[in-house]
Design a protein around this motif. Structure first.
Motif, PDB file in Angstrom:
ATOM      1  N   LEU A   1      43.455  45.459  30.187  1.00 32.64           N
ATOM      2  CA  LEU A   1      42.744  44.864  29.065  1.00 32.64           C
ATOM      3  C   LEU A   1      43.067  43.372  29.120  1.00 32.64           C
ATOM      4  N   HIS A   2      42.056  42.553  29.285  1.00 33.35           N
ATOM      5  CA  HIS A   2      42.229  41.103  29.386  1.00 33.35           C
ATOM      6  C   HIS A   2      42.936  40.578  28.125  1.00 33.35           C
ATOM      7  N   PRO A   3      43.725  39.522  28.264  1.00 30.16           N
ATOM      8  CA  PRO A   3      44.396  38.979  27.068  1.00 30.16           C
ATOM      9  C   PRO A   3      43.433  38.556  25.953  1.00 30.16           C
TER      10      PRO A   3
ATOM     11  N   PHE B   1      50.449  35.299  39.711  1.00 29.56           N
ATOM     12  CA  PHE B   1      49.794  34.408  38.746  1.00 29.56           C
ATOM     13  C   PHE B   1      48.405  34.096  39.274  1.00 29.56           C
ATOM     14  N   HIS B   2      47.387  34.758  38.677  1.00 34.65           N
ATOM     15  CA  HIS B   2      46.020  34.541  39.143  1.00 34.65           C
ATOM     16  C   HIS B   2      45.506  33.222  38.588  1.00 34.65           C
ATOM     17  N   CYS B   3      44.604  32.588  39.358  1.00 41.38           N
ATOM     18  CA  CYS B   3      44.083  31.267  38.991  1.00 41.38           C
ATOM     19  C   CYS B   3      45.242  30.393  38.524  1.00 41.38           C
TER      20      CYS B   3
ATOM     21  N   SER C   1      41.772  37.517  46.444  1.00 41.02           N
ATOM     22  CA  SER C   1      42.758  38.292  45.670  1.00 41.02           C
ATOM     23  C   SER C   1      42.356  38.536  44.222  1.00 41.02           C
ATOM     24  N   HIS C   2      41.189  38.010  43.800  1.00 38.60           N
ATOM     25  CA  HIS C   2      40.798  38.197  42.393  1.00 38.60           C
ATOM     26  C   HIS C   2      39.318  37.883  42.228  1.00 38.60           C
ATOM     27  N   THR C   3      38.531  38.926  42.033  1.00 35.72           N
ATOM     28  CA  THR C   3      37.108  38.685  41.798  1.00 35.72           C
ATOM     29  C   THR C   3      36.578  39.680  40.775  1.00 35.72           C
TER      30      THR C   3
ATOM     31  N   THR D   1      38.646  33.787  44.282  1.00 40.20           N
ATOM     32  CA  THR D   1      37.483  33.092  43.722  1.00 40.20           C
ATOM     33  C   THR D   1      37.479  33.129  42.199  1.00 40.20           C
ATOM     34  N   ASP D   2      37.980  34.217  41.598  1.00 44.28           N
ATOM     35  CA  ASP D   2      37.733  34.491  40.176  1.00 44.28           C
ATOM     36  C   ASP D   2      36.225  34.441  39.901  1.00 44.28           C
ATOM     37  N   ALA D   3      35.430  34.747  40.933  1.00 46.61           N
ATOM     38  CA  ALA D   3      33.963  34.698  40.813  1.00 46.61           C
ATOM     39  C   ALA D   3      33.495  35.679  39.745  1.00 46.61           C
TER      40      ALA D   3
HETATM   41 ZN   LIG Z   1      41.833  35.272  34.281  1.00 46.87          ZN
END
Ligand SMILES: [Zn+2]
Ligand SMILES: [Zn+2]
Length: 289
Positions: free
Chosen positions: A76-78, A187-189, A21-23, A237-239
């Motif tokens: 845009l990432h925090p 809520f990722h990771c 769900s998040h890579t 994974t947040d790989a």
């Molecule tokens: Zn993150």
């Protein structure tokens, strides 16, 4: 390449396919096709590719348009929002950014995220949120303004919202409550404890667990997973980050999802198929694909 930097071997395939769900494929070596083929070989049939800045968000949208197995998230990432406002990008001086109007630069960037969010292959707006670990107090106002804008964009386009929350649990929950969270919020990771998992469950937020749920020192995370409603649990994974044990420190990639799914099944006291089936259904619901 020494053994400790080498990519881990392919795990046993999952019986029931799931999504990562998040890579961040753009931060991993090799081609998208190679990453997807390795993932598919072990039962990871879908990935959500997450953009962290304008370039990454454009790339996520393009990649999702080209591959049926890829869905895009744009934002845009925090940690990126304060850089835009304060002008640390492109060699601007902080003074120069102030003269140019840093908030206007953020508004320009958000306008492009808004355009990307309208695309059909873009299933989510994120990762946005608050990060008090990497960004100091001087960036907090920009982060919060950016988060509020992303929430508005997600709601207007009917897309999921992907939250990055690092050491900012209470403020993230507060801003979501103040703005009114989108119908589908992930809520990722996930990094909260069991008490926060109950708060997320009450609000209907999805909790996506990454490889760090396998780490020895992560008992609070496992306690959170144990009390989270099964229908709100995702895996990611947040790989290339957060490679699961026993491969901690080696490069992460979507094909390592089965390791984390098996660890999660153990925490929940269910079999692998039950865990994977729930995750598959939940991810499709969260990202509406
Ligand atoms: Zn993150
Ligand atoms: Zn990420």
């Amino acid at each position: 390449m020494s053994a400790k930097d080498a990519p881990p071997p392919l795990p046993e395939p999952l019986g029931v396919p799931v999504a990562d769900s998040h890579t961040h494929l753009d931060m991993q070596p090799g081609t998208v096709e190679e990453a997807l083929a390795r993932a598919a070989a072990v039962g990871v049939d879908t990935v959500v590719q997450v953009g962290c800045d304008l370039k990454g968000s454009r790339w996520a949208a393009e990649t999702a348009a080209a591959h049926a197995a890829v869905h895009a998230a744009v934002a845009l990432h925090p940690n990126e929002a304060p850089r835009i406002v304060h002008g640390d990008e492109d060699g601007w001086s902080r003074q120069g950014a102030r003269e140019a109007g840093g908030d206007a630069a953020l508004d320009d960037a958000l306008a492009e995220i808004d355009l990307l969010a309208a695309l059909p292959q873009v299933r989510a707006v994120g990762e946005t949120g608050l990060d008090y670990f990497r960004t100091g107090p001087e960036g907090m106002a920009a982060q919060e303004r950016s988060l509020r804008a992303h929430i508005e964009i997600a709601k207007r386009h009917g897309k999921a919202l992907v939250i990055h929350d690092r050491e900012a649990h209470a403020d993230v929950l507060r801003v979501l409550a103040e703005e009114g969270a989108p119908e589908r919020t992930v809520f990722h990771c996930y990094s909260g404890d069991a008490e926060m998992a109950r708060a997320c469950a009450d609000a209907g937020y999805f909790m996506s667990f990454a490889g760090n749920v396998t780490f020895k020192n992560a008992q609070p995370l496992r306690d959170a997973l144990a009390v989270a409603p099964l229908e709100l649990v995702l895996v990611e994974t947040d790989a290339p980050f957060l490679t699961p044990a026993p491969y901690r420190g080696r490069p992460n990639a979507p094909y390592l999802i089965p390791i984390t799914v098996r660890a999660m099944a153990q925490v929940r006291g269910v079999d692998e198929e039950t865990m994977a089936s729930a995750i598959a259904v939940n991810t499709a619901r969260a990202f509406d694909y």
